[in-house]
Design an enzyme around this catalytic site. Structure first.
Site, mmCIF file in Angstrom:
data_model
loop_
_atom_site.group_PDB
_atom_site.id
_atom_site.type_symbol
_atom_site.label_atom_id
_atom_site.label_comp_id
_atom_site.label_asym_id
_atom_site.label_seq_id
_atom_site.Cartn_x
_atom_site.Cartn_y
_atom_site.Cartn_z
ATOM 1 N N PHE A 144 -4.754 -9.462 5.483
ATOM 2 C CA PHE A 144 -3.848 -10.628 5.061
ATOM 3 C C PHE A 144 -4.051 -11.155 6.527
ATOM 4 O O PHE A 144 -4.327 -10.892 7.316
ATOM 5 C CB PHE A 144 -2.299 -10.495 5.559
ATOM 6 C CG PHE A 144 -0.993 -9.572 4.164
ATOM 7 C CD1 PHE A 144 -2.464 -9.994 3.170
ATOM 8 C CD2 PHE A 144 0.000 -9.570 4.101
ATOM 9 C CE1 PHE A 144 -1.860 -9.563 2.159
ATOM 10 C CE2 PHE A 144 0.403 -9.243 3.104
ATOM 11 C CZ PHE A 144 -0.608 -8.737 1.369
ATOM 12 N N HIS A 157 -12.881 -2.807 -0.935
ATOM 13 C CA HIS A 157 -12.040 -3.458 -0.211
ATOM 14 C C HIS A 157 -10.111 -2.822 -1.347
ATOM 15 O O HIS A 157 -10.003 -1.802 -1.231
ATOM 16 C CB HIS A 157 -11.750 -4.444 0.251
ATOM 17 C CG HIS A 157 -10.601 -4.549 1.160
ATOM 18 N ND1 HIS A 157 -9.463 -4.544 2.162
ATOM 19 C CD2 HIS A 157 -9.184 -5.801 0.592
ATOM 20 C CE1 HIS A 157 -8.590 -4.133 2.718
ATOM 21 N NE2 HIS A 157 -8.215 -4.779 1.930
#
Length: 438
Positions: free
Chosen positions: A426, A333
């Protein structure tokens, strides 16, 4: 996985995208529409072309449609030469383009590329057996912001009747389904920066359940507006290297200070392997497993040790029938933020002690939010196909506290049969995809 489509700051098709990743040069540059903001740079689809010397740049031109697109590109201010951008309206074509926000146009272009690459014809397929799963995190925020100003300055009559259909995040899935005549399930998962990977995982579920025979899946995002960029800057998520934008995104570096916002889209076509081969099509890669988990820790910060994220990776490996030692490459990521990269490094060190090579494409592309997981899935498939792992831009060596085999400075030629791609968002969303060479 039989078809790939991609529109990114590194290139607006697969060939240019792959050349840009392998060149390892950041697409970040100053954006005129961000002038005067705390962070005035980003990675835009009409950004500089980071392609190797002698490689052809994508032959496109650019245009716009007022408040549904970003403003015109300008100079980088950092010596990076611009390349002609993508005329989204011309590529999308048709009379319906005026009702589409920028993120929808990016998604539609990538979807058409993927379907063509798969050798499928929407005019002849069984429409009710074709699904669309398209992750979007924010939607048409530029259209919303523009209409807020219209309402304030000119009153209710100035508000566009197209505001709602242009700003809703599921507009991309809907427009792609309309364009492709796909009448099976149409879904729009929103798991923040993991949305594109979530979409691919859900597409796999639709195939395994027998509900669909073909699924077009991926992610799209375009939020390079003063409001959104400043919002991310105010929360401390963005790099503040305003003096050197092209050096700002540096995953796993000791001096990383935040991510760089980007935009783009990637779509893939998934079919059952037996179905693809029955119609004479060889898969480009096999999606062998997918896993998901939720940190349940904090609205934006990851669980520091990465143990919940690791559970997602372990699920993907279990579905694939692999042990951790079977993994030969990790597409990380790698956001370039202090917290995310530290968490992910701990996860990789703990789960993969044999130190498979690691790359992170956000050094080149910036963080494309909902599109990131899908773009990184495409990058992983291309690594399996080409036997080349792109380098992490702006990284000479990982931080000394990270025991990782990061690919740096130049592409690494290495035959890879298996790979995993990580996506974290998130809200604590974690998704891992496990790919095998076809």
């Amino acid at each position: 996985m039989t078809g790939l489509g991609v529109v990114t700051p590194a290139g607006a098709d697969e060939r240019a995208f792959w050349a840009g990743l392998c060149a390892g040069r950041s697409a970040a540059r100053r954006q005129p529409e961000l002038a005067g903001m705390p962070v005035d740079f980003a990675c835009a689809v009409d950004g500089p072309a980071p392609v190797p010397a002698g490689a052809p740049a994508p032959g496109t031109d650019r245009g716009g449609t007022g408040d549904t697109d970003r403003g015109p590109a300008g100079g980088s201010g950092d010596g990076a030469p611009p390349w002609p951008g993508l005329d989204l309206d011309a590529v999308v074509g048709g009379r319906s383009v005026w009702r589409m926000a920028r993120f929808v146009k990016l998604a539609l272009i990538a979807a058409r590329q993927a379907v063509a690459d798969a050798g499928l014809d929407p005019a002849t397929w069984q429409a009710g057996r074709v699904g669309v799963v398209l992750g979007v995190g924010v939607g048409g925020v530029s259209v919303l912001a523009d209409n807020v100003l219209r309402l304030r300055d000119r009153g209710p009559e100035a508000v566009s009747p197209l505001l709602v259909p242009m700003m809703m995040p599921n507009a991309a899935a809907g427009e792609v389904a309309i364009a492709l005549r796909a009448q099976g399930p149409s879904l729009s998962p929103a798991t923040a920066c993991a949305s594109g990977a979530t979409a691919i995982s859900l597409a796999r579920d639709l195939l395994l359940s027998g509900e669909c025979d073909v699924v077009v899946a991926g992610g799209a995002e375009s939020v390079l507006t003063p409001l959104v960029v400043t919002a991310f800057a105010r929360m401390g998520a963005l790099s503040t290297r305003t003096g050197a934008p092209a050096e700002a995104s540096r995953p796993f570096a000791a001096d990383r200070d935040g991510f760089v916002l980007g935009e783009g889209a990637a779509m893939v076509v998934l079919e059952r392997e037996t179905d693809a081969r029955a119609r004479g099509r060889s898969p480009r890669a096999l999606l062998s497993g997918a896993g998901a988990s939720t940190d349940a820790h904090h609205p934006t910060a990851p669980e520091p040790q990465g143990r919940v994220a690791q559970a997602a990776v372990e699920t993907a490996l279990r579905q694939a029938g692999w042990s951790p030692y079977d993994v030969e490459h990790v597409n990380a990521h790698g956001t370039s933020t202090p917290l995310n990269d530290a968490m992910e490094a701990r996860l990789i060190e703990r789960l993969f002690p044999h130190r498979p090579p690691v790359t992170a494409v956000k050094g080149v592309l910036g963080h494309t939010l909902a599109a990131a997981g899908a773009i990184e899935a495409v990058a992983t498939v291309l690594t399996l196909e080409h036997g080349i792992i792109p380098p992490i831009a702006n990284l000479d060596a990982p931080a000394v506290e990270f025991d990782l085999d990061c690919v740096t400075k130049e592409p690494r030629r290495q035959w890879v049969e298996t790979a995993v791609s990580h996506s974290f968002g998130f809200g604590g969303h974690n998704v891992a995809l496990a790919f095998r060479k076809a």
